[in-house]
Scaffold this active site. Structure first.
Site, PDB file in Angstrom:
ATOM      1  N   HIS A  50       0.503  -1.009  -0.196  1.00 50.02           N
ATOM      2  CA  HIS A  50       0.087   0.096   0.134  1.00 50.02           C
ATOM      3  C   HIS A  50       0.932   1.416  -0.130  1.00 50.02           C
ATOM      4  O   HIS A  50       0.619   2.193  -0.616  1.00 50.02           O
ATOM      5  CB  HIS A  50      -0.730  -0.211   0.962  1.00 50.02           C
ATOM      6  CG  HIS A  50      -0.909   0.156   2.399  1.00 50.02           C
ATOM      7  ND1 HIS A  50      -0.231  -0.725   3.946  1.00 50.02           N
ATOM      8  CD2 HIS A  50      -0.379   1.455   3.384  1.00 50.02           C
ATOM      9  CE1 HIS A  50       0.343   0.169   4.106  1.00 50.02           C
ATOM     10  NE2 HIS A  50       0.134   0.989   4.173  1.00 50.02           N
ATOM     11  N   ASP A  78       0.739  -7.756   1.494  1.00 52.14           N
ATOM     12  CA  ASP A  78       0.733  -6.366   1.651  1.00 52.14           C
ATOM     13  C   ASP A  78       2.769  -6.038   1.901  1.00 52.14           C
ATOM     14  O   ASP A  78       3.376  -4.919   2.848  1.00 52.14           O
ATOM     15  CB  ASP A  78       0.990  -5.631   3.153  1.00 52.14           C
ATOM     16  CG  ASP A  78      -0.171  -3.991   2.664  1.00 52.14           C
ATOM     17  OD1 ASP A  78       0.859  -4.089   1.950  1.00 52.14           O
ATOM     18  OD2 ASP A  78      -0.285  -3.839   3.433  1.00 52.14           O
ATOM     19  N   SER A 135       4.220   2.253   8.671  1.00 58.40           N
ATOM     20  CA  SER A 135       3.866   0.924   7.431  1.00 58.40           C
ATOM     21  C   SER A 135       4.995   0.308   6.905  1.00 58.40           C
ATOM     22  O   SER A 135       5.539   2.017   6.577  1.00 58.40           O
ATOM     23  CB  SER A 135       2.822   1.957   6.506  1.00 58.40           C
ATOM     24  OG  SER A 135       1.711   1.809   6.691  1.00 58.40           O
TER      25      SER A 135
END
Length: 699
Positions: free
Chosen positions: A85, A221, A634
């Site tokens: 992402h 991810d 992240s």
């Protein structure tokens, strides 16, 4: 002033004083104060191994990806991992219906196939240093705030200039504890970053918005990029002559896995936390700001989802946009629910009553909370207007494009300015969304906080829906054909069109109103609030001398640590901390885009041809830990007790999203993709096993 600084530093570095369980985002240069607790949880290395300016340390393998994510170097040839992402925009920018890298994935099979990404940078921290004395040189306690800010800014500029003199480094001086402490951060920024690999979205975004912020999670991810440098290993603009960067450090990868209770350490760049704000800030978020923003984004997402389901090109064009809108939308919902569950507002108020009693005989502190309360009350209508400006007006894609394109409309290559915008644009989505969010604006924002031009135009059109229809019918920026016609017209025609274009008139009305009536006062009030927070923070430290305070996150490098643990979201339910490929197959559904996995993954599951990634007849996918994380974490490396890479951080559970305000040791969990699943996908799905050859694995 020096005595105040020494007191704060002493309190911060206090040894032997426990933080609350695994709460905390710790400054790497001061991590020695946490080593004893880390070792008790299973850490095997030293503070010097985590952060050092004298030799290679773990910090040298951690990077800031763009301006909001983290990454980790995994080879001595500049290869690094971050989240899917985080790389989503860049993957999408290379995608088209013919080459749909979002859906099908992308795998460079050699260096020549790696794709450049203009504008993408990565930064490494060279060193950080406490420069409080230098930043506050000449600053007095009674100095007016404007004068103080000016002096701190000038002092910081001098610190930065000295730190970067004769180098290609960049630097920043960042305030901690609301300006009670200052740190210098020196960075090396690289500008040639190329996409190497990305799994299909059905893996990298598996579960989509449905599973976002949720557990159990089965999302691979990750994405892979490579840093390139000039022949001297220095940052350089993109060039075919650049070579892979040789890092100071790359992570050793462990494929041994972890078990419940094992130590974990997240090393990354958390974006923003607000642990020490007063109850008034919580009250506004829970009872005013969040509900309004959630409602407007719900409307936009419903429109996007419906239109994306109708057409593959629209789905691709709006994939990244949808993800951006959805991420905060769901986070705000979990945040409000979590704050309500914890009773954070009432707890803040109770603590503030204690502070008021403690400060009653202390002239320096006794007026801090009353002044903060008054300022927040004054701020509320400006914050409300700002929320609607951002979530309603700024959500109109055409208007944002119009004001940017108008700046270059008289240039010879003006026609090209629309190519990138219209490639990923749906007028239907934009028009329907505009009707929805501007309708909310008219309904909920008082007239005195609304541009007069906008109210008059809506009234003249006979209502918001008709006004928006006319806006899109009449603007020169609503279609690529209209825009190109305008861009190719003569100067007089352009000038006349710009003067009367309804999109530009709307932009001018909202921007002028916001800049003159909202923004200045909003910023001034926040400056005054932060000034008081500096004093409030100092008072908190004096009031609670046995408490270990960690500074709020500000997108600078931090260490968070904890253990692998499950949790109970509600009564009678317990979530184990591990998920496997079996859960992917349980969710697999070819009729639902978010759960329609690649056929290759189905085939591998059927034959159980997992190769070296087989663990008890399955493949580990994700797991939970108790690390304190937030946005910016992240893509952060998650390390075991020996400092080896075991996973990549990518999310928090929905029950954890209030942790920016209050960390709940019982329920707060970060979500991590297991490195073994990442390697399995690279090897068995992407057939890019050659990439593993440049990685270093623990024995």
């Amino acid at each position: 002033m020096k005595k105040i600084v020494l007191l704060i530093l002493a309190l911060f570095c206090l040894k032997g004083v426990p933080a609350l369980a695994d709460e905390g985002m710790w400054v790497p240069a001061l991590i020695q104060s946490r080593i004893k607790d880390m070792k008790a949880k299973g850490f095997k290395l030293t503070a010097e191994d985590i952060y050092s300016i004298n030799r290679s340390s773990l910090k040298d393998a951690v990077l800031l990806f763009g301006s909001g994510c983290t990454g980790e170097v995994i080879s001595d040839e500049g290869l690094f991992l971050t989240n899917h992402h985080c790389g989503y925009y860049f993957i999408g920018s290379h995608s088209s219906v013919e080459h749909d890298y979002l859906t099908n994935g992308f795998w460079a099979m050699n260096r020549s196939e790696e794709l450049p990404n203009p504008g993408l940078t990565v930064s490494f921290l060279i060193r950080m240093e406490d420069v409080t004395d230098r930043a506050l040189k000449g600053v007095g306690d009674e100095m007016p705030q404007a004068e103080r800010d000016s002096m701190v800014k000038a002092n910081a500029a001098g610190v930065i200039a000295k730190a970067t003199a004769g180098t290609h480094y960049e630097a920043a001086v960042e305030p901690f504890y609301y300006g009670n402490q200052y740190f210098l951060f020196v960075y090396e920024k690289f500008r040639d970053v190329r996409l190497v690999a990305a799994p299909p979205s059905a893996i990298g975004k598996f579960g989509g918005d449905t599973d976002n912020w949720m557990w159990p999670r089965h999302t691979g991810d990750f994405s892979m990029f490579r840093i390139y440098a000039d022949k001297n290993n220095n940052p350089a603009d993109y060039s075919k002559d650049n070579v892979p960067y040789r890092p100071r450090r790359s992570f050793t990868i462990s494929t041994a896995g972890l078990k419940k209770g094992d130590f974990t350490m997240v090393y990354g760049n958390p974006g923003r936390t607000m642990q020490y704000v007063v109850s008034d800030a919580i009250d506004y978020a829970v009872n005013c700001g969040n509900p309004a923003k959630i409602k407007m984004r719900t409307m936009r997402l419903e429109i996007m989802n419906a239109e994306q389901a109708k057409d593959p090109a629209t789905r691709i064009a709006y994939a990244a946009k949808n993800a951006r809108v959805s991420n905060q939308w769901k986070k705000w919902q979990g945040e409000s629910k979590g704050l309500a569950r914890l009773g954070t507002l009432d707890k803040k108020r109770a603590f503030e009553a204690q502070f008021t009693a403690w400060a009653a005989d202390k002239p320096l502190y006794r007026d801090v909370l009353p002044k903060l309360r008054a300022l927040y009350a004054e701020l509320a209508p400006y914050a409300f207007a700002r929320d609607y400006y951002q979530e309603a007006y700024q959500a109109i894609e055409m208007t944002q494009f119009a004001q940017n394109a108008a700046k270059g409309i008289f240039k010879p290559d003006a026609e090209k300015a629309g190519d990138g915008f219209f490639k990923n644009y749906s007028q239907t989505i934009d028009r329907l969304s505009t009707q929805a969010v501007l309708g909310e604006y008219v309904k909920n924002v008082p007239a005195e906080w609304t541009p007069a031009y906008f109210l008059e135009a809506v009234q003249k059109a006979g209502g918001i829906d008709r006004y928006v229809d006319e806006l899109f019918e009449q603007s020169n920026f609503s279609t690529i054909e209209k825009y190109k016609a305008l861009a190719s017209a003569d100067s007089a025609t352009k000038a006349a069109a710009l003067q009367n274009d309804p999109a530009l008139l709307l932009a001018e009305a909202f921007n002028t109103f916001y800049n003159t009536k909202v923004d200045g006062t909003y910023k001034r009030l926040n400056t005054e609030i932060n000034t008081l927070y500096r004093l409030y923070m100092k008072g908190l430290m004096e009031m609670q001398p046995d408490r270990t305070f960690f500074p709020d996150a500000n997108l600078t490098l931090r260490v968070a640590y904890g253990t692998v643990e499950g949790y109970s979201p509600v009564d009678a339910v317990y979530y184990e901390p591990f998920s496997t490929i079996d859960g992917i197959m349980e969710k697999d559904n070819p009729d639902i885009y978010d759960y329609n996995i690649p056929q290759r993954l189905r085939d591998l599951y059927r034959t159980k041809e997992y190769g070296r990634w087989n663990v008890d007849g399955s493949v580990p996918v994700c797991f939970l830990a108790t690390n304190h994380t937030t946005g910016g974490n992240s893509g952060s490396p998650v390390l075991n007790g020996r400092g080896q890479l075991v996973v990549i951080n990518f999310d928090r559970t929905w029950e954890s999203t209030m942790s920016d305000y209050e960390f709940d040791v019982v329920k707060c969990r970060n979500i991590i993709v297991d490195i073994r699943y990442v390697l399995f996908v690279i090897d068995r799905i992407g057939n890019a096993g050659y990439l593993l050859d440049e990685m270093r694995f623990a024995k």
